[in-house]
Motif scaffolding. Structure first.
Motif, short mmCIF file in Angstrom:
data_model
loop_
_atom_site.label_atom_id
_atom_site.label_comp_id
_atom_site.label_asym_id
_atom_site.label_seq_id
_atom_site.Cartn_x
_atom_site.Cartn_y
_atom_site.Cartn_z
N VAL A 157 0.83 -1.20 0.00
CA VAL A 157 0.00 0.00 0.00
C VAL A 157 0.86 1.25 0.00
CG1 VAL A 157 -1.72 1.33 1.28
CG2 VAL A 157 -1.96 -1.15 1.08
N TRP A 158 1.85 1.31 0.90
CA TRP A 158 2.65 2.53 0.96
C TRP A 158 3.59 2.66 -0.23
CZ3 TRP A 158 7.78 3.16 0.75
CH2 TRP A 158 8.64 2.17 1.23
N VAL A 159 4.07 1.52 -0.75
CA VAL A 159 4.91 1.58 -1.94
C VAL A 159 4.10 2.11 -3.13
CG1 VAL A 159 6.19 0.22 -3.63
CG2 VAL A 159 6.56 -0.17 -1.20
N ALA A 160 2.88 1.61 -3.29
CA ALA A 160 2.03 2.09 -4.38
C ALA A 160 1.72 3.57 -4.22
CB ALA A 160 0.73 1.28 -4.42
N ALA A 189 14.16 -1.45 -5.48
CA ALA A 189 13.94 -1.86 -6.87
C ALA A 189 12.51 -1.56 -7.31
CB ALA A 189 14.24 -3.35 -7.02
N GLU A 190 11.53 -1.77 -6.42
CA GLU A 190 10.14 -1.46 -6.75
C GLU A 190 9.95 0.03 -6.99
OE1 GLU A 190 6.83 -3.33 -4.54
OE2 GLU A 190 8.41 -4.41 -3.44
N LEU A 191 10.57 0.84 -6.14
CA LEU A 191 10.42 2.29 -6.29
C LEU A 191 11.04 2.77 -7.61
CD1 LEU A 191 11.25 3.41 -2.64
CD2 LEU A 191 9.01 3.45 -3.74
N VAL A 192 12.22 2.27 -7.93
CA VAL A 192 12.87 2.68 -9.18
C VAL A 192 12.06 2.21 -10.38
CG1 VAL A 192 14.92 2.38 -10.62
CG2 VAL A 192 15.18 2.78 -8.16
N SER A 193 11.54 0.99 -10.32
CA SER A 193 10.74 0.47 -11.42
C SER A 193 9.47 1.30 -11.62
CB SER A 193 10.37 -0.99 -11.15
OG SER A 193 9.52 -1.50 -12.16
N GLY A 194 8.86 1.72 -10.50
CA GLY A 194 7.60 2.44 -10.58
C GLY A 194 7.74 3.92 -10.88
N ILE A 195 8.79 4.54 -10.37
CA ILE A 195 8.97 5.99 -10.51
C ILE A 195 9.87 6.32 -11.70
CG2 ILE A 195 9.86 8.08 -9.39
CD1 ILE A 195 8.99 6.82 -6.70
N GLY A 196 10.90 5.50 -11.89
CA GLY A 196 11.80 5.72 -13.02
C GLY A 196 13.26 5.66 -12.61
N LEU A 202 17.14 8.73 -2.06
CA LEU A 202 17.01 8.00 -0.80
C LEU A 202 17.91 8.62 0.27
CD1 LEU A 202 17.18 4.35 -2.21
CD2 LEU A 202 15.12 5.64 -1.60
N ILE A 203 17.69 8.18 1.51
CA ILE A 203 18.55 8.60 2.62
C ILE A 203 19.31 7.38 3.12
CG2 ILE A 203 16.71 8.28 4.34
CD1 ILE A 203 17.91 10.73 5.82
N GLY A 204 20.57 7.57 3.46
CA GLY A 204 21.40 6.47 3.92
C GLY A 204 21.03 6.03 5.32
N LEU A 205 20.47 4.86 5.46
CA LEU A 205 20.06 4.28 6.74
C LEU A 205 20.53 2.83 6.78
CD1 LEU A 205 16.48 5.84 7.04
CD2 LEU A 205 18.45 6.36 8.49
N PRO A 206 20.48 2.18 7.94
CA PRO A 206 21.10 0.85 8.07
C PRO A 206 20.69 -0.20 7.05
CG PRO A 206 20.59 1.71 10.23
CD PRO A 206 20.01 2.69 9.25
N HIS A 207 19.41 -0.23 6.63
CA HIS A 207 18.96 -1.28 5.73
C HIS A 207 19.02 -0.89 4.24
CE1 HIS A 207 17.10 -2.46 9.61
NE2 HIS A 207 17.54 -3.64 9.22
N ILE A 208 19.35 0.37 3.97
CA ILE A 208 19.48 0.81 2.58
C ILE A 208 20.75 0.18 2.00
CG2 ILE A 208 19.94 2.82 1.12
CD1 ILE A 208 17.07 2.73 1.98
N PRO A 209 20.69 -0.34 0.77
CA PRO A 209 21.90 -0.93 0.17
C PRO A 209 23.05 0.07 0.08
CG PRO A 209 19.94 -1.53 -1.09
CD PRO A 209 19.50 -0.50 -0.08
N ALA A 210 24.25 -0.45 -0.08
CA ALA A 210 25.44 0.39 -0.20
C ALA A 210 25.35 1.26 -1.45
CB ALA A 210 26.69 -0.49 -0.26
N GLY A 218 19.73 2.00 -10.18
CA GLY A 218 19.16 3.13 -10.89
C GLY A 218 18.72 4.28 -10.01
N VAL A 219 19.19 4.31 -8.75
CA VAL A 219 18.86 5.42 -7.85
C VAL A 219 19.63 6.66 -8.29
CG1 VAL A 219 19.02 6.24 -5.46
CG2 VAL A 219 18.29 3.89 -5.94
N ALA A 220 19.01 7.83 -8.17
CA ALA A 220 19.64 9.08 -8.60
C ALA A 220 20.52 9.70 -7.53
CB ALA A 220 18.56 10.09 -9.01
N ARG A 221 20.05 9.67 -6.28
CA ARG A 221 20.69 10.49 -5.26
C ARG A 221 20.60 9.83 -3.90
NH1 ARG A 221 18.98 16.85 -4.20
NH2 ARG A 221 19.28 16.92 -1.96
N LEU A 222 21.65 9.99 -3.10
CA LEU A 222 21.69 9.48 -1.73
C LEU A 222 22.18 10.60 -0.82
CD1 LEU A 222 21.45 6.99 0.18
CD2 LEU A 222 23.89 6.60 -0.25
N SER A 223 21.40 10.90 0.20
CA SER A 223 21.80 11.93 1.17
C SER A 223 21.78 11.32 2.58
CB SER A 223 20.85 13.13 1.09
OG SER A 223 19.50 12.73 1.31
#
Length: 257
Positions: A157-160, A189-196, A202-210, A218-223
């Motif tokens: 639900v929240w991803v959609a 991967a779902e967010l990139v597929s759905g948004i582009g 994204l923000i760098g947090l413990p579970h976010i990939p390196a 395909g992520v644009a930016r990491l802060s």
């Protein structure tokens, strides 16, 4: 470079094949320290960190004049593009962005606070129009709080919701869509597929990939939001504890101030 050139460069960095990493700063000296590094291509402010530096809590409690003044001081102190975290626009997103451009800011985060979609789209459109009226190809990082304020909902639900909002913000002129949250590679991967591709921030947090993996996805930016300031404050507190316990200043201090 003109301000428009600097803005165009920041937008280009968001679509560049290499992930754009921005380490968040909160005052001139922190900005200069980060800008001096060869890996720095752009800088972002953190609203929570600037507010804390002035003694205010997060959440648009700091006067907008103070926030914009500090963002402008940072922009004038460095030679790389500066994106400012301007929360939800302090009651008037268009006017706040117009004033930010006047301070030399060429990009910004703008939160939706999970308000109704039509209101949030209107805020993005107002921000984009205000920058265009100033002749600046502004890099708007439109933030959706679909995860932060809706994480009690099922994941699908929240991803959609994030994808629907993200697409709408891009249609309204945003450069990319900021989806802060602590989630794993499958959600990214779902967010990139759905948004582009090169449209998700994204923000760098413990579970976010390196970072390297985020670039592959395909992520644009990491802060890093307020966490860079927390690291610095933690180091300061540790130093004070060591000194109180009879320690001495470490050797080899870099004269960064």
């Amino acid at each position: 470079m003109t301000l428009a050139d600097t803005a165009a460069e920041l937008r280009r960095l968001h679509t560049d094949p290499e992930l754009l990493q921005v380490v968040n700063v909160w005052d001139v000296v922190s900005a200069r320290a980060v800008a001096a590094l060869p890996g720095t291509r752009a800088i972002a402010t953190a609203s929570q960190s600037i507010a804390a530096a002035f003694g205010y809590p997060d959440g648009e409690r700091i006067p907008v004049d103070l926030m914009l003044d500090m963002a402008g001081r940072i922009a004038r102190a460095v030679e790389v593009p500066v994106s400012a975290d301007l929360e939800a626009g302090y009651g008037d997103p268009g006017e706040t962005i117009r004033r930010a451009v006047g301070e030399g800011i060429v990009g910004a985060n703008l939160e939706d606070e999970l308000k109704p979609l039509d209101e949030s789209v209107a805020a993005v459109a107002a921000a984009v129009a205000a920058a265009e009226a100033e002749g600046v190809p502004f890099a708007l990082n439109a933030r959706t709080d679909a995860f932060l304020r809706g994480r009690d909902r099922p994941r699908d639900v929240w991803v959609a919701d994030a994808i629907e909002r993200g697409r709408a913000y891009l249609d309204a002129g945003a450069t990319c869509v900021f989806v802060p949250g602590d989630f794993g590679e499958d959600v990214v991967a779902e967010l990139v597929s759905g948004i582009g591709e090169r449209r998700v921030s994204l923000i760098g947090l413990p579970h976010i990939p390196a970072p390297a993996r985020l670039g592959e996805l395909g992520v644009a930016r990491l802060s890093y939001g307020p966490y860079s300031q927390r690291v610095v404050l933690g180091a300061l507190q540790d130093l004070a504890s060591d000194l109180y316990a009879g320690g001495v200043l470490p050797a080899g201090l870099r004269p960064l101030n």
